[in-house]
Design a protein around this motif. Structure first.
Motif, PDB file in Angstrom:
ATOM      1  N   ILE A   1       8.550   5.999 -14.651  1.00 50.12           N
ATOM      2  CA  ILE A   1       9.988   6.271 -14.581  1.00 50.12           C
ATOM      3  C   ILE A   1      10.448   6.347 -13.124  1.00 50.12           C
ATOM      4  N   VAL A   2       9.706   7.074 -12.303  1.00 52.16           N
ATOM      5  CA  VAL A   2      10.071   7.194 -10.888  1.00 52.16           C
ATOM      6  C   VAL A   2      10.033   5.834 -10.203  1.00 52.16           C
ATOM      7  N   LEU A   3       9.041   5.013 -10.541  1.00 51.38           N
ATOM      8  CA  LEU A   3       8.895   3.699  -9.899  1.00 51.38           C
ATOM      9  C   LEU A   3      10.078   2.797 -10.212  1.00 51.38           C
ATOM     10  N   TYR A   4      10.485   2.735 -11.478  1.00 49.47           N
ATOM     11  CA  TYR A   4      11.587   1.823 -11.799  1.00 49.47           C
ATOM     12  C   TYR A   4      12.905   2.313 -11.194  1.00 49.47           C
ATOM     13  N   LEU A   5      13.102   3.618 -11.140  1.00 50.44           N
ATOM     14  CA  LEU A   5      14.319   4.145 -10.509  1.00 50.44           C
ATOM     15  C   LEU A   5      14.311   3.873  -9.007  1.00 50.44           C
ATOM     16  N   ALA A   6      13.150   4.020  -8.379  1.00 50.86           N
ATOM     17  CA  ALA A   6      13.050   3.729  -6.948  1.00 50.86           C
ATOM     18  C   ALA A   6      13.310   2.247  -6.683  1.00 50.86           C
ATOM     19  N   ALA A   7      12.784   1.369  -7.547  1.00 48.01           N
ATOM     20  CA  ALA A   7      12.995  -0.069  -7.374  1.00 48.01           C
ATOM     21  C   ALA A   7      14.473  -0.422  -7.498  1.00 48.01           C
ATOM     22  N   LEU A   8      15.176   0.195  -8.445  1.00 41.13           N
ATOM     23  CA  LEU A   8      16.611  -0.055  -8.597  1.00 41.13           C
ATOM     24  C   LEU A   8      17.382   0.442  -7.375  1.00 41.13           C
ATOM     25  N   THR A   9      16.970   1.599  -6.857  1.00 42.44           N
ATOM     26  CA  THR A   9      17.655   2.147  -5.679  1.00 42.44           C
ATOM     27  C   THR A   9      17.473   1.240  -4.472  1.00 42.44           C
ATOM     28  N   VAL A  10      16.263   0.756  -4.271  1.00 44.60           N
ATOM     29  CA  VAL A  10      16.000  -0.162  -3.157  1.00 44.60           C
ATOM     30  C   VAL A  10      16.846  -1.423  -3.290  1.00 44.60           C
ATOM     31  N   ALA A  11      16.915  -1.975  -4.508  1.00 43.02           N
ATOM     32  CA  ALA A  11      17.719  -3.186  -4.725  1.00 43.02           C
ATOM     33  C   ALA A  11      19.189  -2.920  -4.441  1.00 43.02           C
ATOM     34  N   GLY A  12      19.678  -1.758  -4.867  1.00 46.91           N
ATOM     35  CA  GLY A  12      21.076  -1.427  -4.619  1.00 46.91           C
ATOM     36  C   GLY A  12      21.386  -1.307  -3.138  1.00 46.91           C
ATOM     37  N   VAL A  13      20.503  -0.642  -2.405  1.00 46.91           N
ATOM     38  CA  VAL A  13      20.717  -0.489  -0.960  1.00 46.91           C
ATOM     39  C   VAL A  13      20.613  -1.841  -0.253  1.00 46.91           C
ATOM     40  N   ALA A  14      19.595  -2.638  -0.616  1.00 47.69           N
ATOM     41  CA  ALA A  14      19.408  -3.944   0.026  1.00 47.69           C
ATOM     42  C   ALA A  14      20.588  -4.872  -0.238  1.00 47.69           C
ATOM     43  N   MET A  15      21.080  -4.882  -1.471  1.00 43.17           N
ATOM     44  CA  MET A  15      22.222  -5.736  -1.800  1.00 43.17           C
ATOM     45  C   MET A  15      23.460  -5.297  -1.037  1.00 43.17           C
ATOM     46  N   ASN A  16      23.658  -3.998  -0.916  1.00 42.97           N
ATOM     47  CA  ASN A  16      24.820  -3.516  -0.157  1.00 42.97           C
ATOM     48  C   ASN A  16      24.730  -3.927   1.308  1.00 42.97           C
ATOM     49  N   VAL A  17      23.542  -3.793   1.895  1.00 43.29           N
ATOM     50  CA  VAL A  17      23.370  -4.164   3.304  1.00 43.29           C
ATOM     51  C   VAL A  17      23.638  -5.654   3.495  1.00 43.29           C
ATOM     52  N   MET A  18      23.036  -6.488   2.641  1.00 44.94           N
ATOM     53  CA  MET A  18      23.209  -7.938   2.790  1.00 44.94           C
ATOM     54  C   MET A  18      24.652  -8.352   2.544  1.00 44.94           C
ATOM     55  N   CYS A  19      25.266  -7.792   1.506  1.00 50.06           N
ATOM     56  CA  CYS A  19      26.650  -8.169   1.189  1.00 50.06           C
ATOM     57  C   CYS A  19      27.610  -7.743   2.291  1.00 50.06           C
ATOM     58  N   TRP A  20      27.440  -6.525   2.811  1.00 51.72           N
ATOM     59  CA  TRP A  20      28.344  -6.057   3.864  1.00 51.72           C
ATOM     60  C   TRP A  20      28.163  -6.860   5.147  1.00 51.72           C
ATOM     61  N   ARG A  21      26.931  -7.154   5.511  1.00 55.73           N
ATOM     62  CA  ARG A  21      26.695  -7.949   6.720  1.00 55.73           C
ATOM     63  C   ARG A  21      27.322  -9.330   6.599  1.00 55.73           C
ATOM     64  N   TRP A  22      27.135  -9.937   5.427  1.00 54.98           N
ATOM     65  CA  TRP A  22      27.688 -11.277   5.230  1.00 54.98           C
ATOM     66  C   TRP A  22      29.209 -11.229   5.148  1.00 54.98           C
ATOM     67  N   ALA A  23      29.741 -10.188   4.510  1.00 53.33           N
ATOM     68  CA  ALA A  23      31.192 -10.075   4.355  1.00 53.33           C
ATOM     69  C   ALA A  23      31.895  -9.967   5.709  1.00 53.33           C
ATOM     70  N   LEU A  24      31.222  -9.381   6.699  1.00 52.31           N
ATOM     71  CA  LEU A  24      31.817  -9.256   8.025  1.00 52.31           C
ATOM     72  C   LEU A  24      31.893 -10.600   8.751  1.00 52.31           C
ATOM     73  N   GLN A  25      31.165 -11.600   8.242  1.00 55.38           N
ATOM     74  CA  GLN A  25      31.113 -12.902   8.903  1.00 55.38           C
ATOM     75  C   GLN A  25      31.981 -13.955   8.220  1.00 55.38           C
ATOM     76  N   VAL A  26      32.512 -13.653   7.041  1.00 53.90           N
ATOM     77  CA  VAL A  26      33.270 -14.644   6.281  1.00 53.90           C
ATOM     78  C   VAL A  26      34.657 -14.090   5.956  1.00 53.90           C
ATOM     79  N   HIS A  27      35.471 -14.941   5.352  1.00 54.14           N
ATOM     80  CA  HIS A  27      36.837 -14.546   5.015  1.00 54.14           C
ATOM     81  C   HIS A  27      37.178 -15.067   3.613  1.00 54.14           C
ATOM     82  N   GLY A  28      38.362 -14.721   3.168  1.00 51.86           N
ATOM     83  CA  GLY A  28      38.891 -15.263   1.919  1.00 51.86           C
ATOM     84  C   GLY A  28      38.196 -14.706   0.685  1.00 51.86           C
ATOM     85  N   TRP A  29      38.139 -15.547  -0.345  1.00 53.34           N
ATOM     86  CA  TRP A  29      37.606 -15.106  -1.637  1.00 53.34           C
ATOM     87  C   TRP A  29      36.119 -14.791  -1.568  1.00 53.34           C
TER      88      TRP A  29
END
Length: 401
Positions: free
Chosen positions: A147-175
């Motif tokens: 249970i702890v492992l799957y929750l930790a894996a989801l948390t890591v994915a959530g943080v990683a996706m936020n970091v990648m999306c925010w970094r990329w969003a700062l470089q692009v525009h529009g939709w």
């Protein structure tokens, strides 16, 4: 969440995957398309197998109580990996860097999946739990670690996706930026989801009872996050397609004045093959451009470089920039040629061996949209039309005398 709330998004993902399947068969080597289809398939499977009726049925068929737990957790891990791989391939970059990053995430979550299954096999979960397995077995050896492992894996994915999306969003525009921010918001729900689950599990470890956070609050957060993520992935693609279609139809409409001006010269009214009004916008624009080019080709012997030159000078004097003045000059030359050709029904200019002495053959116009707009708006073009009409009428009178 009631049971039907799981099956509706699963069905929607299945329909979307069916729509994408033909493209996947045609372009199997496209990593972005593969990632999109994997994401749709895994999202649908997560909702399908997380539904309590499906959990009960899988447990019954296999004869193993709670076997659905590692299955659902593995699907969640695979879904997280598919999202990360999709973002990596969508962002692009050097192929070797993109492939290396994709392999790392796939390998990492593959190892998580193997660990989840191994921990379930080592643990003991004899009592079937359809909705509250995480808290019911929170203190059970190996199941607790699973249970702890799957929750930790989801948390890591959530943080990683936020970091990648925010970094990329700062470089692009529009939709694209809008879509990335929506995706980041969706994955942000992973964090309160995991927090609610962890809080309930830790409460069990300490003899407390906060099971409601895990059983009722967390599933709502997961559902909301998944739907927001799906919208985030769809927004840039759908809006880009709508924008492209709108731009194509806008080009078609803006070509209208030039197309109508050249009707008699192109002869498109008499063509044998007519495309249907419901044909794709790209085909409609191609047909209109073809008609315009045919008309320009028919007018070429009547183009007068002096008309173009005078119109260019007049446009510049009126304050037009060089590009706009060139379009106005081309439009003036075209509209003058249309009137000259209309005044020459017998085609004397074409048949004359000394055409170049009167109507100098010149380079054909190129910027069709600007020329078309100049036909509608330019006072210089209107003056050229009036002069050409006057001259054509004068020539006609002289021939009839």
């Amino acid at each position: 969440m009631d049971d039907s709330s799981y099956y509706i998004p699963a069905a929607a993902m299945a329909v979307a995957l069916a729509v994408k399947a033909p493209a996947l068969l045609r372009s199997w080597r496209d990593p972005l398309l593969r990632a999109v289809c994997a994401l749709l398939a895994l999202a649908g499977l997560v909702f399908l197998f997380a539904a309590p009726p499906t959990i009960a049925e899988v447990n019954r068929i296999t004869g193993i109580p709670n076997i659905s737990a590692p299955l659902v957790y593995a699907l969640l891990s695979a879904f997280s990996a598919a999202c990360l791989v999709l973002i990596i391939n969508w962002r692009g970059g050097p192929p070797e860097v993109t492939q290396r990053a994709s392999r790392r995430w796939i390998t990492g979550y593959g190892l998580v999946t193997v660990a989840l299954i191994t921990l379930f096999i080592l643990g003991d979960a004899p009592v079937e739990r359809l909705r509250d397995l995480d808290t019911y077995y929170a203190t059970t050896p190996f199941i607790r670690e699973m249970i702890v492992l799957y929750l930790a894996a989801l948390t890591v994915a959530g943080v990683a996706m936020n970091v990648m999306c925010w970094r990329w969003a700062l470089q692009v525009h529009g939709w694209l930026r809008v879509g990335l921010l929506i995706i980041a918001l969706g994955f942000l729900f992973n964090i309160p989801y995991a927090a609610a689950k962890f809080t309930a599990v830790v409460a069990r470890w300490n003899g407390g009872d906060l099971d409601g956070l895990s059983t009722y609050t967390a599933p709502l957060l997961a559902s909301a996050g998944a739907q927001i993520i799906a919208v985030g992935f769809c927004v840039p693609l759908a809006c880009q397609r709508i924008g492209d279609t709108w731009g194509t139809w806008s080009t078609y409409r803006r070509l209208g004045p030039l197309w109508r001006e050249l009707k008699s010269a192109s002869g498109h009214e008499d063509r044998a093959v007519r495309i249907a009004w419901w044909s794709p916008a790209e085909l409609q624009v191609t047909q209109r451009e073809s008609d315009i080019h045919d008309g320009i080709l028919g007018l070429h012997p009547y183009f007068d470089s002096e008309v173009r030159s005078h119109a260019y000078d007049a446009a510049v004097a009126a304050g037009s920039d060089p590009v706009g003045a060139q379009a106005e000059a081309d439009a003036a030359m075209v509209t003058a040629a249309v009137r000259t050709r209309a005044a020459d029904p017998e085609g004397r200019v074409i048949s004359s061996a000394t055409t170049g002495a009167t109507y100098a053959s010149t380079e054909a116009p190129r910027d069709l949209v600007r020329i078309s707009m100049a036909l509608r708006r330019s006072a210089v073009v209107t003056a050229a039309q009036e002069q050409a009409t006057t001259r054509s009428e004068s020539d006609s009178h002289e021939r009839t005398r």
